[in-house]
Structure formats: C-alpha cells, structure tokens
Motif scaffolding. Structure first.
Motif, PDB file in Angstrom:
ATOM      1  N   LYS A 156      11.869  -5.863   8.220  1.00 29.13           N
ATOM      2  CA  LYS A 156      11.422  -4.876   8.381  1.00 29.13           C
ATOM      3  C   LYS A 156       9.950  -5.221   7.318  1.00 29.13           C
ATOM      4  CE  LYS A 156      12.555  -1.864  11.250  1.00 29.13           C
ATOM      5  NZ  LYS A 156      12.807  -2.664  12.535  1.00 29.13           N
ATOM      6  N   GLU A 159       7.842  -7.923   8.954  1.00 32.73           N
ATOM      7  CA  GLU A 159       7.289  -7.590  10.243  1.00 32.73           C
ATOM      8  C   GLU A 159       5.786  -6.715   9.771  1.00 32.73           C
ATOM      9  OE1 GLU A 159       9.371  -5.470  13.155  1.00 32.73           O
ATOM     10  OE2 GLU A 159      11.171  -6.794  12.697  1.00 32.73           O
ATOM     11  N   LEU A 160       6.238  -5.700   8.559  1.00 36.45           N
ATOM     12  CA  LEU A 160       5.024  -4.837   8.146  1.00 36.45           C
ATOM     13  C   LEU A 160       3.938  -5.622   7.798  1.00 36.45           C
ATOM     14  CD1 LEU A 160       5.182  -1.679   8.052  1.00 36.45           C
ATOM     15  CD2 LEU A 160       5.699  -1.884   5.626  1.00 36.45           C
ATOM     16  N   LEU A 163       2.031  -7.480  10.385  1.00 36.56           N
ATOM     17  CA  LEU A 163       1.146  -6.627  11.127  1.00 36.56           C
ATOM     18  C   LEU A 163      -0.142  -6.460  10.613  1.00 36.56           C
ATOM     19  CD1 LEU A 163       1.091  -4.635  13.844  1.00 36.56           C
ATOM     20  CD2 LEU A 163       1.722  -3.009  12.100  1.00 36.56           C
ATOM     21  N   LYS A 166      -2.168  -9.656  10.524  1.00 37.97           N
ATOM     22  CA  LYS A 166      -2.908 -10.026  11.763  1.00 37.97           C
ATOM     23  C   LYS A 166      -4.201  -9.049  12.016  1.00 37.97           C
ATOM     24  CE  LYS A 166       1.332 -10.696  13.957  1.00 37.97           C
ATOM     25  NZ  LYS A 166       2.394 -10.236  14.901  1.00 37.97           N
ATOM     26  N   ASN A 167      -4.106  -7.958  11.305  1.00 39.05           N
ATOM     27  CA  ASN A 167      -5.242  -6.972  11.514  1.00 39.05           C
ATOM     28  C   ASN A 167      -6.108  -6.910  10.421  1.00 39.05           C
ATOM     29  OD1 ASN A 167      -4.826  -5.763  14.423  1.00 39.05           O
ATOM     30  ND2 ASN A 167      -2.727  -5.707  13.712  1.00 39.05           N
ATOM     31  N   LEU A 172      -5.341   0.892   9.816  1.00 31.61           N
ATOM     32  CA  LEU A 172      -4.204   1.037  10.823  1.00 31.61           C
ATOM     33  C   LEU A 172      -3.721   2.388  10.238  1.00 31.61           C
ATOM     34  CD1 LEU A 172      -2.264  -2.428  10.735  1.00 31.61           C
ATOM     35  CD2 LEU A 172      -4.217  -1.778  12.165  1.00 31.61           C
ATOM     36  N   VAL A 177       1.313   1.904  12.878  1.00 28.42           N
ATOM     37  CA  VAL A 177       2.105   0.987  12.120  1.00 28.42           C
ATOM     38  C   VAL A 177       3.589   1.206  12.342  1.00 28.42           C
ATOM     39  CG1 VAL A 177       3.095   0.370   9.870  1.00 28.42           C
ATOM     40  CG2 VAL A 177       0.376   0.815  10.254  1.00 28.42           C
ATOM     41  N   ASN A 180       4.516   0.088  15.993  1.00 28.70           N
ATOM     42  CA  ASN A 180       4.675  -1.355  16.205  1.00 28.70           C
ATOM     43  C   ASN A 180       5.647  -2.255  15.451  1.00 28.70           C
ATOM     44  OD1 ASN A 180       2.224  -2.654  17.732  1.00 28.70           O
ATOM     45  ND2 ASN A 180       1.432  -0.840  16.606  1.00 28.70           N
ATOM     46  N   VAL A 181       6.048  -1.306  14.321  1.00 31.31           N
ATOM     47  CA  VAL A 181       7.066  -2.033  13.803  1.00 31.31           C
ATOM     48  C   VAL A 181       8.472  -1.617  13.777  1.00 31.31           C
ATOM     49  CG1 VAL A 181       8.000  -2.406  11.203  1.00 31.31           C
ATOM     50  CG2 VAL A 181       5.501  -2.758  11.646  1.00 31.31           C
TER      51      VAL A 181
END
Lengths: 229, 893
Positions: A156, A159-160, A163, A166-167, A172, A177, A180-181
């Motif tokens: 996790k 993934e955080l 994200l 990428k942005n 965000l 968030v 998406n996660v």
C-alpha cells in the motif's frame, strides 16, 4: 513549449503576471472571460492555464469543466476565495492546483514548473522509472531506492508513493488518493490515509515533521514536489 | 400656568371617573314592589337627558307594563348557555364591554348564573362591568343579603339560596328603596301583575303572606335606615376627627359544624351595628387529617371572607386556650360562639363555648342558637374517620382486655388484687396513649366491669359488697378519661405542628432552590416537579411571552414531563383556556373550587410579583382546603419573586451583552485601523520613494524598499486573515470540518508557514511528536498552530522553541515552550481579545492571535493554558483525540 493562458478579468493582476512571468521567459495569452478563455484554448498551443474563479460571465469552475472535455492542459486556479469546499470542488473537477490570492510570484513559478515538467515527461514516453530528488521509483519491479539504497515499502505504501510520483506537482485530494489506492467506497476513510502517509514519510523524508517530497496542502490534500536543491 | 393646572385636574377627574363605574341598586322587600319598573324609568329618564343607556338583563316576568317601558331602550341580547337540556340566557359581559355604553341596566343582582357562565354569580358580572368604568343600575330583594339570610329564614321560614355578600353591597354608591305596602302588593299579585295567574295561588300560600311581607318590609326599611344613619355617622365622624372611630372588635369562632355559618352571619351584623372590625378565628388541630371537616371549615372561612372578616388561624391542641389567647391578643370586645350542646354527652365532654365561658374572658360572649336539631346520640357515635380504624382500635383494646383478664384470672392468687388493678390501669393508659380518649374510656369502662364481675365479691355479679370499690371504679373511669384526653391533646398538637412543619419544609425547599435558576424554563420545571411531588396530579406552569401570549412553560400530565418546546403538543380545553385568560387579566385565582369558572378540570392561580402576574400555575387538586390554599399562596409568591428575579437577571445580561458588543466593535475598529495603517504606510512610503522623480536611490536601497513592501503586504494579509477568523469565531460561524489529521503534519506545515513570515536565525525548533491522528479541522488547527509559532517567533528571546505532543488517555496533550520575558502576572490576560503583553509593545500585532487560538481549541472541545516556568513561556493544549466519541458528545453536525 506552448504559452500560458491567463483567464483573469482584473487588469492589475494581468499586468503583474505578464511582466513577472515574461521576465522568466514564459509567453502569455490573456483572456478576460470564460468564453474568451475557451476560444483561446482551442485556437492556440497552450501548455498551462492560470484561472481566476470570479469571472464576469460566470464561475471559473465552468471553464474547468468545459476545458477538460477537449484538452488535458494543466490548470492552476488562482483565486481570492479561501474556502476549503471551493478548493476541493475545483480540484475534483480537474484543476491541478489551487493558489490563494495574494501569493508570491516565486510560489507561482515553482508550481508552474512542477506541473509543466510532469506534462513534458508524460509526453516523451511511458516511464518505467521515475526519479525525484534522491528517490528512484521503479514502477515495474515496485521498488524504491533512496540515495541508491533500497527502502522496504509495504504494498500500500508503494502504491501511495507511485500515485503521487505519477501526479507530480498536482494537488491530489484525499478522496482521489483513497479511491485510487484503496478503491471506490473508501473515499471517506481519511484515517487510513493519515496513518499510511505518516509511515511513508518516516521512510522517505529526512525530517518527517517538515516533509520535502510529499507536502500537505491544508484543506485540499497532498502534492508531490521536487525538493528544493 | 393656571390654565394648565385646571386642565390637568380635569383630566385627573376624568381618569378617576373612568376607573370605576357608579353603582345604583333598587332594593325592595319582595318581588313585584316595582324595582324593575323603577330601574327602567330611571333608564329612560337618563336616556332622555342624552346618556347612552342599554339594558344588559331584563326579567319582565311577562308583565306588560314593564315590557312597554323597556321599548326604546337598546337591549343587549343575553348569552345563551345550554345546561341540562334547557337553554338559559345570561348577561353577556363581553358584548356589553364591547358596546361600551355609559349606563347598563341589569335586573336581579342576586341571580345565580347557569353552569358554564364565566362567573358563578351575577353580582360578579356587575362588578366586572363596573371595573371597566361603566355605570350599573340593578335591582335586588332584601332577603338576598347574605348577612340577613338567617333572619329572613327565621322570619319567613323560607331559606333563600341566592345571596349577595355584604361586601358587594358596600360597593353600592346609592341605594333606592322601593316601598309598597303589603296589602297593595297582594292586590297587585292577585290582579296578575306580578306573576302569571296560574302561579298566584301558590305564591299567596307560601311566600306572599301579609305577615311575611310586613316583616320583610320592616327589615328593608331598617336596613335602609341603618345605611342612611351610617352615612350620616361616617360623615360626621369624618368631619370631626378625619377618621372612623374604632373601639370594638368582634371575633367569631369557626369550626366544622354547620352552626358556624349562622355564627359568622350574626357576627357580621353585630360588627356592622357596632361599626367594629370582624375577626374570624379558626383553630387548626385535629381537623387536619380529615378532608370532610377541612372542606367544611374552608367553606365557613370563605363565607367569613365574603362578609369582610379578617381570618386568623391558630394552631393549638387546646381550643379553649387558643380562644382565650386570641381574645387578649386582638383586644376582642365581643365574642360570638355557638350554643353549648345540652345533651347527656355535653356533661361528660365539655363544649368549647362552655369551657371558654368558664374561663371568664374579658369580653361579651354572644351565643348563637342552633337552627337545626342537634345530631342524635347515634349520629354522634358514628365514627368520623372511617369505620375500619375505629373498629380496629376498639377491637384491639378489647383483645388486650381479654388477654389481661385471662392472665389475671389464672394467676389470681399469685398476683394479688392490687396488681390486677394496676394491670387494668396500665392497659387503660396504653389505650390512651396509643388510640385516644374514646378508646381509653372504653377500656376503663369494660375493665371496671370485668374486674367487678370476676375479681370482686360477690363473684360473677356486677354488684359489690364493699362500697369503697364503687369509688375506686369512678376514680378508674376518671383516670381513663383524663389520660385519654391529655394524650389526644398532645397528639393533635403534634400532628398540627408536623403538618405545618412539612409545609414549611416544602416551602423552604422551594424558595431556597428557586433562587438558583437563571432561566424561566428551569424554574418552572422545578416548580412543576415540586407541585407534582406534593399533589401527585396534573400540574402546569404558564408564562406570558413577549407578546403577552400565555404559553405552557412546563407541565406534568399523566406523570409525564413536558418541557416548553414539547408543550405545544398538549393543548388546554377551551374552557380552561378562557379560565387562564381570566386569571391573567384579573390576577385572581379561578377554576375548580373557586367562584369563577368552577367547572373546569384544574384550579388556576396567578403568581404575582409587584402586582403583575408573571406566571399562572395550574394544579389538579383533589380538594382546596385552608392549609392547601395557604401553601399554594405562599408557593405562588415565592415562584413569582423567583421569576421576577430571573427576568431582571436576563435584562441585565442583555444590557451587559449589548454594552460588551458595542465596546468590542469600537475596540476592533480602532485596533484594525491602526494595525492596517502601519504596513500600509510602509508600502506607500517605499513605493513613493522608488517612484519619485526627485529622489535618486541606489539599487541596494531600492531592493531594501521592495523587501519592505513585500513584508508589509504579508503583514496586512495576516491581519486580514486573523480578523476573518475572529469574526467567524465571535459569531459562532466557525463550522468545523472534522476529519482525521496527522498531528505531526499540522505542526510541520504551520511551522514552515510561520518560518517563512518571520525568519529568525537565533531561534531553533525541536519537535517531539508522538501521537495517533486526531479528529479535527486541519485548516483551523493549522491556523491555531501558525498563530502560536508566529507569536513564539515574534516574542521569543533567542534560544530553542520546543514542541512536545503525546497521547494521554482520550486526549492529545501538547506543549509549546519558548524563552520569554513575559510577566507571570500577565498570563491571565493574554487570551483576552486585543490584549497586548508589555513585551510586545514594539512588535506588530493585533492582539487577536491568542484569542483566536483559544477559540479554535475550544471549538474542538479542548483547553489551553499558559504558564511561566524557569524563564520559559509554556502553552499547554489539550485536545480530545476523537471529539465525536460517545463520551464527549459533540454538537457538530
């Protein structure tokens, strides 16, 4: 590199922006209303939009909605409205950042830079690896290197981080968030986010109390920054 | 000036006239003497002289003469009230008051209104009309005067039910006696001018005998003469020494016996003829526990009140003592009592009248004879307190007698005759202490009989050989009686004291607690609860609102508590509503057990402070006896004072609030004006320096000026933001958007922002944050921390700013310390709006920073404290980790 479109009806701010941004090397196109802004956006190669919310022909949020239908151009809202719900709404409609007037020109230039870099990189190719400051994020192997040393992250946490990476430069919102996660239906579980964010910061930040990579935008959410060198 | 004065006087006269109407009463000896006729003639006469006259009520009895006279006068239609299947017409007060004439003619003053009218008696209607400044002309027969009631009865043998209190007659401004000789009256009756022909015969046989009419005529003439001589007397006395002479005082003793009524009426007549004050004495003792007796006494007291007597209540176990004491205390010259009962029992149980007479008090004793035959011996024996208790006491006395007798009989030889006697005596004393005189006497009597039968020679007969035993028996009986009587007296007194004590205790509880309340709702809820505790029935409190509309503030209906906002659910029936309105308008009690609107569920009492009705208390009472009435009256007074105090308190609060907000506004404007002006001056000065064509400055200087402009602009922004937050906090507009926040994040981001605005090289920060996320408004908490660091950076001496945060139970405990010169004595003020510490005098600031921090922390249900220790200024903040937790009820959203 395209021009910056300034949708703003106040001539004082317009003049200030064109002088200061012009001095840094940006080219500016000015529009005084939503309608004029949309026309300019459709007819010129625009790399970024600075948008005021209080415009003579309506709420600036209408512009975000219309523009996002035909363009992926990053939008920074520049407004005197300092109300949380308004900020979140603008961000969720597709704005990338929100700056409250009055602001310093240095702050504005930093945000413009952060956003245009992401767009440029995205344009070049799909990256398997993103480097931000001392962080190297491998999106294929799902590994993180800090100062060339591997850092162990949970699934996790990675993934955080991915994200945000990428942005880069984009604010965000919590809801964004979480959905998406963690997935849809977790949009209100901010407690998870606070806990994981604190853990992630301990692993990547030098001083977790004064974060450099992922900063808190109070009342809005988080944003990943290129640390100041 | 002279003109002005006369005008003022005229106005005053007009006002006084408008206050109360003139009351003219046509008095006659019997029906048919021509009162109605005279009243109507007077009415017409007034009308002809241009006065606005209406007829409020006319009893024509179908007499043609009368009806023709009423023609041409406006008649206000009567109010139709249905009762028991028939329809009755009663005086329509509301229409009369609405019509507002100068004079109203109302026939038959003594009439009893039909149930369902707003008043029980017509004279009450008349009094209300008079109180609105309208003149009233009315009629009445002599036999309806309350104080003459029993005389009329004794003269004519007819008991008149419809009576008018003498106090009402005292209100009459002018009496007109209509006199018709009896023979002429009978003639008129026979010719059908008074009643329809079919009723003439029975009238002639019953009431309209020549003898009756003569007596009544004499009575009317005497009454009229008395009134005239009274007026003359008063006039001459008033002329002589300016006030009425007062030497005599009449006192009448009231008890539960029917005869008290006659005694009271007699006392009234006596006091009238002597021009003396009238006191009615009621002795509270054994009657407290008996509702029947209490009600009877209450009735007698009401009569006495109506007749204008002053009521005196005495608590005493010995009635004779109480009467004698009162005679001395009040300087009584005439005592009115009922006749002693000349019966067999009268000898054994001395009557009060007799025992008072035996004490030979220093006054004239008037003894009023009975009208009704005294109760028979059997009736006397009939238990009053309910058969069960009486029977039980008799039976247990008997049982003990049997037991003692058994023991004595078996152990006769062992005990000896003397001890057996003492055993019986012991039992008699026990009965006396335990049950009272009747039972101890009973025990003594039976005991004597048993003793005689079983233990005294000749055995098994009731005769005695030795006559000395007969004396012993009599002594024994006397001991039985006196010990019982003694114990009865003590018990009655104790009971009376105890009940009085309970009442005082309840009142004390009430008054001591009622002072605590700051809101009407709380006080009324408390009052309702207390009343419910006493009466255990429906109770409510009504309080007028700003627009003078009465609203139920609290109520207990069917043991269920309703507070002010739930009370809308419970509506009063229309009759009760009318009653409430009446009580509010007139400031007198009404409803059940009163003379006004008695056929509603509850009794309504006004709670008056300084003659203003501040609340109405309604109680569903089982009975309204003297002690209850007194208790409630005292209760109403206390409650009224409490409400009055609350009213004053609120007014005061409001004034203070307005003052404070006015002061705040002015301080705020002054502060903001200065605060904004300072950076503005810096900006304008710098800009004009740069722009001025006359001034040439170096590039470094220009740069410095620009930095100055930037800093000043940021300062202005900060002030504006603080002002906005402050305004939101002040108006309660600060809405918390609560979410989970990372404390470290809050502290970190606030620190970064603060550092940006006030860079300091000589200050370092240290963080020691170990806390789970807390639920709060991130932006506001960040703002609070920002203000905090802002202050720390501005006011700190060089050194380290230390931030410590950790979880303590359900709360987050946070401390921020920095080296400071602030005086310890200033700490209590620093959270006040616009307070600026001594050390901050040279530093820019609005004085709002800390008060905003406090506001934000309090909005999160947290607390903040300031201390000074070892040269360190320490702020301690405590915040609930989850303010929405069940333990910490939040009223947010």
């Amino acid at each position: 590199m395209g021009s910056i479109l300034v949708v703003e009806d106040d001539s004082g701010i317009q003049k200030m922006l064109s002088i200061s941004l012009g001095a840094v090397g940006y080219e500016l196109i000015k529009a005084g209303s939503i309608k004029a802004g949309l026309v300019a956006l459709s007819q010129n190669p625009i790399s970024l939009v600075l948008l005021d919310l209080g415009l003579p022909d309506g709420d600036g949020k209408t512009f975000i909605k219309e523009a996002k239908m035909f363009s992926e151009v990053p939008i920074i809202v520049v407004s005197a409205r300092d109300i949380e719900s308004e900020k979140i709404e603008a961000l969720e409609m597709g704005a990338d950042d929100y700056l409250t007037k009055p602001f310093s020109i240095g702050e504005l230039i930093a945000r413009i830079k952060a956003l245009s870099r992401r767009v440029r990189e995205k344009d070049e190719s799909i990256h398997n690896e993103i480097s931000i400051g001392k962080l190297t994020i491998n999106l294929v192997n799902k590994t993180l290197m800090l100062d060339s040393k591997p850092v162990k992250l949970t699934k996790k946490e990675f993934e955080l981080l991915a994200l945000f990476a990428k942005n880069r430069g984009k604010v965000l919102t919590h809801t964004f968030v979480l959905e998406n996660v963690w997935g849809r239906g977790y949009g209100k579980e901010t407690h998870y986010l606070r806990v994981f964010m604190a853990q992630l910061r301990k692993k990547i930040e030098e001083n977790p109390s004064i974060p450099q990579y992922i900063v808190t935008e109070s009342g809005m959410g988080y944003r990943m920054n290129e640390p100041l060198s | 000036m002279e003109k002005l004065k006369s005008k003022a006087e005229r106005l005053l006269e007009e006002v006084q006239q408008a206050e109360e109407g003139n009351f003219i009463l046509y008095l006659g000896a019997a029906a048919g003497v021509g009162k109605t006729f005279a009243m109507l003639s007077k009415g017409r006469q007034l009308q002809q002289s241009g006065i606005d006259v209406v007829v409020g009520y006319l009893e024509a009895h179908g007499r043609e003469e009368t009806e023709s006279l009423a023609e041409g006068l406006e008649i206000i239609p009567t109010k139709k009230i249905r009762y028991g299947g028939a329809e009755f017409g009663e005086v329509d007060i509301d229409s009369i008051l609405k019509r507002d004439p100068e004079v109203v003619l109302i026939d038959e003053l003594a009439h009893n209104n039909t149930q369902g009218s707003s008043y029980e008696k017509r004279y009450q209607d008349v009094l209300e009309i008079l109180s609105h400044g309208i003149d009233v002309i009315s009629t009445m027969n002599i036999q309806h005067i309350e104080s003459l009631n029993d005389i009329v009865y004794s003269l004519t043998n007819v008991r008149v039910v419809e009576t008018v209190p003498d106090s009402v007659l005292e209100r009459v401004d002018s009496f007109r006696l209509i006199d018709t000789p009896p023979d002429e009256l009978i003639e008129r009756l026979k010719s059908g001018k008074i009643y329809p022909q079919e009723r003439v015969e029975s009238a002639l046989n019953n009431f309209f005998t020549e003898q009756n009419l003569s007596k009544l005529r004499e009575l009317s003439l005497r009454k009229a003469a008395l009134k005239v001589s009274d007026e003359l007397n008063e006039y001459s006395v008033a002329k002589r020494d300016g006030r009425r002479s007062q030497t005599n005082t009449v006192m009448v003793c009231i008890d539960h016996h029917e005869e008290s009524m006659d005694a009271v009426r007699y006392a009234k007549r006596l006091s009238d003829s002597l021009k003396a004050d009238l006191i009615a004495l009621q002795i509270t003792s054994d009657t407290l526990g008996n509702p029947q007796k209490s009600a009877q006494i209450r009735k007698h007291i009401r009569l006495a009140e109506r007749l204008g007597a002053t009521i005196v209540s005495k608590i005493s176990g010995d009635k004779t003592d109480a009467v004698i004491e009162s005679i001395e205390e009040y300087g009584i010259t005439e005592l009115v009592m009922t006749r002693p009962k000349s019966r067999f029992f009268g000898l054994l149980f001395p009557n009060l009248t007799k025992s008072v007479m035996d004490r030979r008090p220093q006054c004239i004793i008037n003894v009023v004879p009975f009208e009704k035959p005294s109760p028979t011996f059997l009736e006397q024996l009939k238990p009053i307190d309910g058969i069960s208790d009486n029977l039980r006491y008799y039976l247990s006395s008997l049982a003990m007698l049997v037991a003692i007798t058994g023991i004595s009989f078996v152990g006769k030889e062992l005990l000896g005759i003397v001890n057996i006697t003492l055993l019986y005596l012991l039992l008699t004393l026990f009965s006396a202490i335990r049950y009272g005189v009747a039972y101890s006497f009973f025990t003594a009597l039976i005991g004597v009989l048993l003793f005689d039968f079983l233990f005294i020679e000749p055995y098994y007969t009731f005769s005695v050989n030795d006559l000395r035993y007969a004396l012993s028996f009599i002594i024994f009986l006397i001991v039985g009686y006196t010990s019982g009587k003694l114990s009865d007296g003590i018990k009655a007194k104790n009971k009376a004291i105890k009940s009085e004590e309970t009442r005082f205790r309840r009142l004390y509880e009430l008054s001591s607690r009622l002072g605590d309340f700051e809101k009407e709702e709380d006080a009324s809820r408390f009052a309702v609860e207390k009343l419910y505790a006493i009466f255990n029935s429906k109770t409510m409190v009504l309080i007028p609102d700003e627009s003078d509309k009465l609203k139920i503030a609290s109520a207990i209906v069917n043991s269920e508590m309703f507070s002010s906002n739930e009370c809308e659910v419970y509506r009063l029936p229309p009759n009760d509503q009318a009653c409430v309105q009446w009580v509010y308008r007139n400031g007198e009690s009404a409803g059940k057990f009163t003379n006004t609107l008695p056929n509603v569920e509850m009794t309504y009492f006004p709670s008056k402070a300084f003659d203003k009705t501040v609340a109405i208390v309604a109680v569903e009472l089982p009975i309204l006896d003297a002690p209850t009435y007194e208790l409630l009256s005292a209760f109403m007074n206390t409650f009224a004072v409490s409400l009055w105090r609350i009213g004053l308190f609120r007014q005061n609060q409001h004034i203070k609030l307005v003052e404070a907000s006015e002061k705040l506004t002015s301080v705020l404007f002054n502060s903001v004006y200065h605060e904004l002006k300072t950076p503005l001056a810096a900006i304008l000065g710098s800009v004009s320096t740069i722009n001025s064509p006359d001034v040439t400055i170096s590039e470094t200087s220009e740069k410095e000026l620009l930095v100055n402009i930037e800093e000043s602009a940021f300062e202005m922004e900060r002030i504006l933001k603080n002002l906005l937050d402050f305004a939101r906090l002040e108006n309660g507009l600060m809405h918390l958007k609560k979410d989970w926040c990372d404390v470290e994040d809050i502290v970190g981001s606030a620190y970064q922002k603060a550092l940006k605005q006030h860079p300091r090289d000589d200050v370092s920060f240290s963080f020691d944050v170990d806390s789970p996320p807390i639920k709060g408004d991130f932006s506001l908490l960040e703002q609070a921390m920002l203000n905090l660091f802002d202050n720390a950076l501005k006011y700190s001496k060089s050194g380290e700013i230390k931030v410590h945060a950790a979880k303590r139970g359900t709360h987050l405990l946070m401390s921020i310390s920095n080296p400071s010169d602030i005086e310890g004595s200033e700490l209590s003020n620093i959270f006040d709006k616009f307070y600026r510490a001594e050390i901050s005098a040279k530093i820019k600031g609005s004085g709002l920073g800390l008060s905003i921090i406090k506001g934000i922390i309090q909005a999160h249900k947290g607390s903040i404290n300031a201390t000074k220790r070892y040269g360190e200024f320490i702020l301690t903040i405590s915040l609930p980790i989850d303010a929405n937790d069940s333990k910490m009820n939040s009223n947010e959203e």
